[in-house]
Design a protein around this motif. Sequence first.
Motif, PDB file in Angstrom:
ATOM      1  N   VAL A   2      -1.039  13.272  -3.125  1.00  0.00           N
ATOM      2  CA  VAL A   2      -0.755  14.357  -4.068  1.00  0.00           C
ATOM      3  C   VAL A   2       0.720  14.407  -4.441  1.00  0.00           C
ATOM      4  O   VAL A   2       1.085  14.406  -5.627  1.00  0.00           O
ATOM      5  N   VAL A   3       1.575  14.431  -3.428  1.00  0.00           N
ATOM      6  CA  VAL A   3       2.997  14.664  -3.676  1.00  0.00           C
ATOM      7  C   VAL A   3       3.658  13.448  -4.324  1.00  0.00           C
ATOM      8  O   VAL A   3       4.359  13.569  -5.329  1.00  0.00           O
ATOM      9  N   PHE A  12       6.821  11.008  -8.524  1.00  0.00           N
ATOM     10  CA  PHE A  12       7.213   9.776  -9.203  1.00  0.00           C
ATOM     11  C   PHE A  12       6.920   9.854 -10.697  1.00  0.00           C
ATOM     12  O   PHE A  12       7.671   9.322 -11.515  1.00  0.00           O
ATOM     13  N   ARG A  13       5.836  10.507 -11.058  1.00  0.00           N
ATOM     14  CA  ARG A  13       5.526  10.680 -12.477  1.00  0.00           C
ATOM     15  C   ARG A  13       6.583  11.545 -13.157  1.00  0.00           C
ATOM     16  O   ARG A  13       7.026  11.250 -14.274  1.00  0.00           O
ATOM     17  N   LEU A  14       7.011  12.594 -12.468  1.00  0.00           N
ATOM     18  CA  LEU A  14       8.046  13.464 -13.028  1.00  0.00           C
ATOM     19  C   LEU A  14       9.373  12.736 -13.150  1.00  0.00           C
ATOM     20  O   LEU A  14      10.084  12.865 -14.156  1.00  0.00           O
ATOM     21  N   ALA A  44      13.228  23.715  -1.423  1.00  0.00           N
ATOM     22  CA  ALA A  44      14.364  23.367  -2.275  1.00  0.00           C
ATOM     23  C   ALA A  44      15.305  22.388  -1.584  1.00  0.00           C
ATOM     24  O   ALA A  44      15.945  21.553  -2.236  1.00  0.00           O
ATOM     25  N   ALA A  45      15.395  22.485  -0.251  1.00  0.00           N
ATOM     26  CA  ALA A  45      16.302  21.610   0.487  1.00  0.00           C
ATOM     27  C   ALA A  45      15.739  20.206   0.687  1.00  0.00           C
ATOM     28  O   ALA A  45      16.494  19.254   0.850  1.00  0.00           O
ATOM     29  N   ILE A  46      14.409  20.057   0.660  1.00  0.00           N
ATOM     30  CA  ILE A  46      13.785  18.781   1.000  1.00  0.00           C
ATOM     31  C   ILE A  46      13.331  18.009  -0.229  1.00  0.00           C
ATOM     32  O   ILE A  46      13.555  16.800  -0.333  1.00  0.00           O
ATOM     33  N   THR A  47      12.707  18.696  -1.171  1.00  0.00           N
ATOM     34  CA  THR A  47      12.100  18.015  -2.308  1.00  0.00           C
ATOM     35  C   THR A  47      13.124  17.750  -3.405  1.00  0.00           C
ATOM     36  O   THR A  47      14.225  18.317  -3.395  1.00  0.00           O
ATOM     37  N   PRO A  48      12.777  16.915  -4.383  1.00  0.00           N
ATOM     38  CA  PRO A  48      13.664  16.699  -5.538  1.00  0.00           C
ATOM     39  C   PRO A  48      13.930  18.005  -6.287  1.00  0.00           C
ATOM     40  O   PRO A  48      13.134  18.947  -6.200  1.00  0.00           O
ATOM     41  N   PRO A  49      15.035  18.062  -7.039  1.00  0.00           N
ATOM     42  CA  PRO A  49      15.462  19.342  -7.644  1.00  0.00           C
ATOM     43  C   PRO A  49      14.692  19.713  -8.907  1.00  0.00           C
ATOM     44  O   PRO A  49      15.260  19.810  -9.988  1.00  0.00           O
ATOM     45  N   ASP A  50      13.400  19.887  -8.770  1.00  0.00           N
ATOM     46  CA  ASP A  50      12.629  20.435  -9.884  1.00  0.00           C
ATOM     47  C   ASP A  50      11.629  21.439  -9.316  1.00  0.00           C
ATOM     48  O   ASP A  50      11.179  21.316  -8.167  1.00  0.00           O
ATOM     49  N   VAL A  51      11.275  22.417 -10.108  1.00  0.00           N
ATOM     50  CA  VAL A  51      10.462  23.533  -9.637  1.00  0.00           C
ATOM     51  C   VAL A  51       9.087  23.065  -9.179  1.00  0.00           C
ATOM     52  O   VAL A  51       8.566  23.521  -8.155  1.00  0.00           O
ATOM     53  N   PHE A  52       8.494  22.153  -9.913  1.00  0.00           N
ATOM     54  CA  PHE A  52       7.140  21.724  -9.585  1.00  0.00           C
ATOM     55  C   PHE A  52       7.085  21.043  -8.218  1.00  0.00           C
ATOM     56  O   PHE A  52       6.175  21.294  -7.426  1.00  0.00           O
ATOM     57  N   SER A  53       8.051  20.194  -7.933  1.00  0.00           N
ATOM     58  CA  SER A  53       8.081  19.522  -6.632  1.00  0.00           C
ATOM     59  C   SER A  53       8.276  20.521  -5.501  1.00  0.00           C
ATOM     60  O   SER A  53       7.696  20.381  -4.414  1.00  0.00           O
ATOM     61  N   LEU A  82       0.832  -1.202   0.000  1.00  0.00           N
ATOM     62  CA  LEU A  82       0.000   0.000   0.000  1.00  0.00           C
ATOM     63  C   LEU A  82       0.866   1.251   0.000  1.00  0.00           C
ATOM     64  O   LEU A  82       0.576   2.223  -0.714  1.00  0.00           O
ATOM     65  N   LEU A  83       1.956   1.220   0.779  1.00  0.00           N
ATOM     66  CA  LEU A  83       2.866   2.371   0.808  1.00  0.00           C
ATOM     67  C   LEU A  83       3.563   2.547  -0.536  1.00  0.00           C
ATOM     68  O   LEU A  83       3.818   3.680  -0.967  1.00  0.00           O
ATOM     69  N   ALA A  84       3.863   1.438  -1.212  1.00  0.00           N
ATOM     70  CA  ALA A  84       4.584   1.499  -2.484  1.00  0.00           C
ATOM     71  C   ALA A  84       3.673   1.761  -3.675  1.00  0.00           C
ATOM     72  O   ALA A  84       4.172   1.976  -4.788  1.00  0.00           O
ATOM     73  N   ARG A  85       2.367   1.773  -3.470  1.00  0.00           N
ATOM     74  CA  ARG A  85       1.432   1.916  -4.592  1.00  0.00           C
ATOM     75  C   ARG A  85       1.656   3.192  -5.406  1.00  0.00           C
ATOM     76  O   ARG A  85       1.638   3.136  -6.648  1.00  0.00           O
ATOM     77  N   PRO A  86       1.868   4.374  -4.781  1.00  0.00           N
ATOM     78  CA  PRO A  86       2.089   5.574  -5.615  1.00  0.00           C
ATOM     79  C   PRO A  86       3.274   5.445  -6.561  1.00  0.00           C
ATOM     80  O   PRO A  86       3.234   5.962  -7.678  1.00  0.00           O
ATOM     81  N   LEU A  87       4.326   4.747  -6.114  1.00  0.00           N
ATOM     82  CA  LEU A  87       5.475   4.536  -6.990  1.00  0.00           C
ATOM     83  C   LEU A  87       5.169   3.509  -8.067  1.00  0.00           C
ATOM     84  O   LEU A  87       5.459   3.729  -9.252  1.00  0.00           O
ATOM     85  N   MET A  88       4.588   2.377  -7.678  1.00  0.00           N
ATOM     86  CA  MET A  88       4.341   1.303  -8.628  1.00  0.00           C
ATOM     87  C   MET A  88       3.372   1.726  -9.729  1.00  0.00           C
ATOM     88  O   MET A  88       3.494   1.291 -10.872  1.00  0.00           O
ATOM     89  N   GLN A  89       2.426   2.587  -9.401  1.00  0.00           N
ATOM     90  CA  GLN A  89       1.453   3.032 -10.403  1.00  0.00           C
ATOM     91  C   GLN A  89       2.051   3.996 -11.415  1.00  0.00           C
ATOM     92  O   GLN A  89       1.457   4.212 -12.478  1.00  0.00           O
ATOM     93  N   ASN A  90       3.182   4.593 -11.078  1.00  0.00           N
ATOM     94  CA  ASN A  90       3.781   5.586 -11.971  1.00  0.00           C
ATOM     95  C   ASN A  90       5.097   5.134 -12.573  1.00  0.00           C
ATOM     96  O   ASN A  90       5.750   5.907 -13.283  1.00  0.00           O
ATOM     97  N   LEU A  91       5.505   3.902 -12.294  1.00  0.00           N
ATOM     98  CA  LEU A  91       6.711   3.381 -12.920  1.00  0.00           C
ATOM     99  C   LEU A  91       6.442   3.040 -14.386  1.00  0.00           C
ATOM    100  O   LEU A  91       5.352   2.568 -14.721  1.00  0.00           O
ATOM    101  N   PRO A  92       7.403   3.265 -15.241  1.00  0.00           N
ATOM    102  CA  PRO A  92       7.229   2.833 -16.641  1.00  0.00           C
ATOM    103  C   PRO A  92       7.269   1.315 -16.730  1.00  0.00           C
ATOM    104  O   PRO A  92       7.613   0.618 -15.767  1.00  0.00           O
TER     105      PRO A  92
END
Length: 259
Positions: free
Chosen positions: A135-136, A141-143, A213-222, A51-61
């Motif tokens: 949301v996050v 993961f999609r990005l 900027a210090a916590i999230t991945p290095p992209d503007v949207f995140s 259940l915790l891994a579902r957001p990643l698994m649903q967005n993996l190619p």
Amino acid sequence: MSDLPQTQTDLENQTYLSHLVELRRRLVRAGAALIVAFVGLVYWAPDIFRLLARPLMQNLPEGGKLIVTDVTGSFFVPMKVTMLVAFVIALPCVMYELWAFVAPGLYRNERKLIGPLIGSSYVLFLCGMAFAYFVVFPTIFRLMAHYNAPLGAEMTTDINNYLSFVMTMFIAFGVTFEVPVVVVMLTRTGIVSIAKLRQIRPYVIVGAFVIAAAITPPDVFSQLILAVPLIVLYEAGLIAARLIAGARSGDTRAHFDVD
């Protein structure tokens, strides 16, 4: 006369020991609540991890997957996730025991304030975790999967690294959602005035983006996903502080009118 200091010392020692005994009793109860919650969930540890891994698994190619690079990772990682869920479930009991320990030393008006603050803090922390999960995580993961596609790289993640990332995000967004409580506490205790908090609003906005900027991945949207809620919650805290201040002033005027 010589016996009086000794008597006072004995009373102080007895009081100190009684506090320690009471603290130990409260800690044992809180620990028991955590253990009971964990034991009740441990059978479903693999399902909880999925259940915790579902957001990643649903967005993996296609072809992307979670991997295990540690011999014991497939066992201990689901156990850690289950312990995290058990702690969240048992947290109201833990907070109650903490409240029951410190309540006798508080004034009546402080007790009235601390109770709602503890409850709202728990609810807001859960809201922060839910925001991160629903949301996050899917957005990030999609990005990340989109960035990997042009590289021709296969997106595989170790479950230990995934758990570390998820824990960091849960804590970051859980703490972020506590901002209204912090603002109310600062104004209610008189440490900072509402006018001062309004005055430093530009610095808060800049600080929100620095933290993001210090916590999230290095992209503007995140970064926007964390910075914008932080700013909105700060404004919500100011509104709540003004409402509470208005209610207090109304109660004071009513009190003087009755007198």
